[in-house]
Design an enzyme around this catalytic site. Structure first.
Site, PDB file in Angstrom:
ATOM      1  N   ASP A   1       0.871  -1.161   0.000  1.00  0.00           N
ATOM      2  CA  ASP A   1       0.000   0.000   0.000  1.00  0.00           C
ATOM      3  C   ASP A   1       0.922   1.228   0.000  1.00  0.00           C
ATOM      4  O   ASP A   1       2.142   1.127   0.138  1.00  0.00           O
ATOM      5  CB  ASP A   1      -0.940  -0.025   1.222  1.00  0.00           C
ATOM      6  CG  ASP A   1      -2.191   0.799   0.976  1.00  0.00           C
ATOM      7  OD1 ASP A   1      -3.217   0.512   1.588  1.00  0.00           O
ATOM      8  OD2 ASP A   1      -2.123   1.741   0.146  1.00  0.00           O
TER       9      ASP A   1
HETATM   10  C1  GLC Z   1      -4.330   4.133  -0.180  1.00  0.00           C
HETATM   11  C2  GLC Z   1      -5.248   2.983   0.150  1.00  0.00           C
HETATM   12  C3  GLC Z   1      -5.332   1.939  -0.915  1.00  0.00           C
HETATM   13  C4  GLC Z   1      -5.177   2.597  -2.270  1.00  0.00           C
HETATM   14  C5  GLC Z   1      -3.759   3.145  -2.362  1.00  0.00           C
HETATM   15  C6  GLC Z   1      -3.492   3.878  -3.682  1.00  0.00           C
HETATM   16  O1  GLC Z   1      -3.588   4.514   0.931  1.00  0.00           O
HETATM   17  O2  GLC Z   1      -5.031   2.308   1.385  1.00  0.00           O
HETATM   18  O3  GLC Z   1      -6.594   1.288  -0.765  1.00  0.00           O
HETATM   19  O4  GLC Z   1      -5.413   1.666  -3.302  1.00  0.00           O
HETATM   20  O5  GLC Z   1      -3.450   4.008  -1.277  1.00  0.00           O
HETATM   21  O6  GLC Z   1      -4.266   5.026  -3.743  1.00  0.00           O
END
Ligand code: GLC
Length: 743
Positions: free
Chosen positions: A302
């Site tokens: 993430d």
């Molecule tokens: C965010 C979220 C994730 C998302 C990623 C990219 O922090 O936790 O669900 O896909 O970053 O935006």
């Protein structure tokens, strides 16, 4: 419990690898005199293309494949990151924030023509419930109990995404969640493992289609692996206490289903899983996902999660975080500059092996080859790719089927009849933006039919309709209450539109109290003094505590954040053009103090004691609750045999009759219960459901073919499924039948 070796043993894996290598060498030999390198030959097997390309790549080129930066203007205030000044042609992936493919194609051209090997970039984005045609939030979609319709919506999202330059979505989110204080409950499919599994699979199939290389398919991403929904007290990004048993029986099943459905990628979660963060957890990433389940796609972190390992107290610095993450099985670094800045040194110091790096690169190349990006690296712009008529029809159907009629008391004010003067009151009546929900990609508020617009379109020619805002979302407005009160005095019926702003749920949106803002509750109480019939329309991203205002209303419709077609579908439910069919995928607590409260809880030793002394211990609206404008009568359950061997199958059937005056969809839910087991189990577990339209007076038969291991079995704390002899109960609605399993 004897552990059955599910994963490939060392000798099997060795044979497999040697076989693949032999095949690759064979194809390489065929290619020796070809004009272009084998990896560019689409007629060759993907594994051979991967091995050929791997053999040509430098260490630097390999490491760049393991990194994801961003391209375009990042509008996500939760994801702050170091600005990337110059994007190298060799970068593995980019999060693409633009709505059209122009910038993406420019960057792709740089990758294809300015890099030594011409490896295409993989462009990802958060297409969570639509790209431009925005559908209801995922929690609402689950309340439709219509996986085929969700699959249809995801296919449209894929079409709009791929035609806009996005090859990969960071969706579906399949985190079982039971704490509505956590804002991200809006992004998943509720409290039940089976429902998250079914909708996760439907989403993967919708996004990926029959063939990932199809020009309208995009790669799916199961997230957030794993256990993020157990975030302590509903706070985001925090610790999760999950036993191995609960990990296997509650949080992992949707991921296993998604992997078996062919999901191309997985995103690791922010949370710490009982002391080992998910971003660097060798047990979940390597042992379970890659070994036991044979997942051959890749895992992306993430956002900036690798460097967060230090904050979580798991590593001393980013370099150690890099080492632990990639050795645990995390293949791609999302916007953290951990892999591009540390991997070479770790390799030189022997803390990371070349094999580990190569395995991660192979997985990323595999997805790129399967997507057909080497053959079709560019996106041709299609002007009419958004908001197509069929896409809007899907939006309208899904919004309608996801709305839940929570209450319609004995006055039966819904559907609206015999009321000429309609007062529409509340801060959510005219808003378009808030109906888009969180994570609304390239959704445009102008595309949204507001409740006010929908009601006027539905009733405008036959009724007199007036509006008063009453209050703002969480603050009063001058004369708001008094103006609204005057309007209520004028009206025959009041439609009150209350709820949450779209950023009150979603990421980094935890709330310690899930009641509506005090001013909205006050508006409801004030207007109820008018004595007029009252209908509450809710638009929100989580279950709410309605205990203080539920008594003011004769009817309550949970409209969720319904997307572009919200107002049209809601108005259809108010008029009776649409018979509501939604059922809750997540429990509505009576009040915040009851949390966590969910249907599939384990049993109590004293189910006649232990209740709260100050409030009821029952939820306001339980999992599966949802009313219709017609009524259905269930027969007793029949079963082909009440006693079978564990190895046999048996079919249970139930008949359902529509005893009302109008057609309606009914969702027949099949639950199993095991009174006792060597591992204690939930009071009941959803294992099958069907949603069917039944005409007035018609009787339809529903069946459930029970496979004892799959449907009655349970899982131990190592993921081994087992089924024990003994009595089980099959429940549908208020009907129950016993089934005995013998050895
Ligand atoms: C965010 C979220 C994730 C998302 C990623 C990219 O922090 O936790 O669900 O896909 O970053 O935006």
């Amino acid at each position: 419990m004897k552990k059955r070796k599910m994963n490939i043993g060392l000798n099997d894996k060795g044979i497999l690898r040697r076989t693949l290598l032999t095949i690759s060498v064979f194809f390489l030999s065929l290619n020796t005199f070809a004009s272009e390198p084998l990896y560019k030959d689409s007629s060759m097997p993907v594994e051979s293309r991967i091995e050929d390309l791997m053999g040509r790549m430098t260490l630097e080129e390999k490491i760049f494949q393991l990194n994801q930066y961003t391209l375009g203007w990042n509008n996500n205030e939760n994801n702050l990151g170091e600005e990337v000044k110059e994007i190298p042609a060799e970068i593995g992936s980019l999060i693409y924030f633009e709505e059209d493919p122009e910038l993406r194609n420019l960057m792709q051209k740089k990758a294809m023509e300015e890099s030594r090997l011409g490896i295409p970039i993989l462009f990802g984005y958060d297409v969570i419930h639509g790209f431009r045609t925005i559908y209801p939030i995922s929690l609402a979609q689950a309340c439709s109990w219509n996986p085929a319709l969700v699959k249809e919506a995801c296919a449209v999202a894929a079409q709009e995404s791929r035609m806009s330059g996005v090859d990969w979505t960071f969706s579906p989110m399949i985190d079982v969640a039971r704490d509505p204080r956590w804002g991200r409950v809006s992004e998943g499919y509720g409290e039940d493992p089976y429902l998250n599994s079914v909708f996760g699979v439907a989403s993967v199939e919708g996004y990926q289609g029959n063939n990932l290389s199809d020009t309208l398919s995009i790669a799916a991403c199961l997230k957030h692996f794993v256990g993020y929904g157990a975030s302590e007290a509903g706070r985001d990004y925090v610790y999760t206490e999950i036993s191995p048993q609960t990990l296997w029986d509650t949080y992992l099943p949707p991921y296993e289903a998604g992997i078996n459905a062919g999901a191309a990628t997985v995103m690791s979660a922010f949370n710490d899983i009982s002391g080992v963060p998910a971003s660097a957890n060798p047990y979940t990433l390597n042992d379970i996902l890659k070994q036991k389940w044979n997942f051959d796609g890749f895992v992306v972190s993430d956002w900036a999660a690798i460097n967060q390992l230090k904050e979580q107290g798991y590593t001393a610095d980013n370099k150690e975080g890099t080492m632990r993450a990639i050795n645990a099985g995390l293949d791609m670094d999302m916007m953290n500059h951990a892999y591009d800045r540390n991997l070479q040194a770790l390799l030189e110091e022997g803390l990371v092996t070349q094999d580990v790096i190569d395995e991660a690169v192979r997985r990323i190349l595999r997805v790129k080859f399967r997507l057909g990006l080497f053959e079709n690296p560019y996106t041709s712009e299609v002007k009419d790719r958004f908001l197509r008529k069929s896409s809007l029809e899907t939006a309208s159907n899904l919004a309608a089927e996801s709305m839940v009629l929570l209450k319609n008391d004995s006055t039966k004010v819904l559907p609206l009849k015999n009321f000429k003067k309609i007062a529409v009151i509340g801060p959510m009546a005219k808003t378009q933006k808030e109906l888009l929900g969180s994570w609304n990609a390239h959704g445009n508020p102008e595309d949204v039919i507001s409740f006010w617009e929908g009601i006027n379109k539905e009733f405008g020619s036959t009724h007199e309709i007036r509006y008063a805002e009453g209050c703002d979302f969480d603050s009063d407005i001058s004369n708001g209450l008094s103006d609204a009160m005057k309007l209520a005095d004028w009206a025959d019926i009041v439609i009150m539109c209350l709820g949450e702003k779209n950023n009150w749920s979603g990421e980094n949106a935890s709330r310690a109290d899930i009641h509506l803002p005090a001013i909205q509750e006050s508006l409801a109480q004030t207007i109820s003094a008018s004595g007029k019939p009252m209908v509450l329309i809710l638009t929100n991203g989580r279950p709410l505590a309605l205990d203080r205002i539920e008594p003011f209303f004769n009817a309550i419709v949970e409209a969720w954040q319904p997307g572009v077609a919200g107002g049209e579908s809601l108005a259809g439910i108010l008029s009776g053009r649409i018979n509501p069919s939604g059922k809750l995928a997540m429990t509505f607590p009576l009040t915040t103090g009851q949390i966590p409260i969910y249907y599939n809880r384990r049993k109590s030793g004293r189910h006649h004691q232990g209740f709260y002394k100050d409030i009821s211990s029952e939820p306001l609206y339980p999992f599966g609750h949802g009313l219709s404008y017609t009524d259905f009568e269930y027969s007793d359950i029949k079963i082909s045999s009440s006693e079978i061997k564990k190895s046999d199958k048996v079919t249970a059937t139930v008949s359902v009759k529509n005893i009302g005056e109008i057609p309606g969809y009914e969702t027949v839910m099949w639950f199993v219960s095991d009174p006792f087991s060597t591992i204690t189990r939930p009071v009941k577990e959803l294992k099958h459901f069907e949603k069917v339209n039944i005409n007035p007076g018609e009787t339809r038969e529903f069946s459930f073919e029970i496979d004892p291991l799959k449907d009655l079995g349970f899982v131990d704390n190592e993921g081994n499924k087992f089924v024990e002899p003994g009595d089980y109960y099959i429940t549908v609605n208020d009907k129950r039948i016993k089934l005995t399993l013998t050895e």
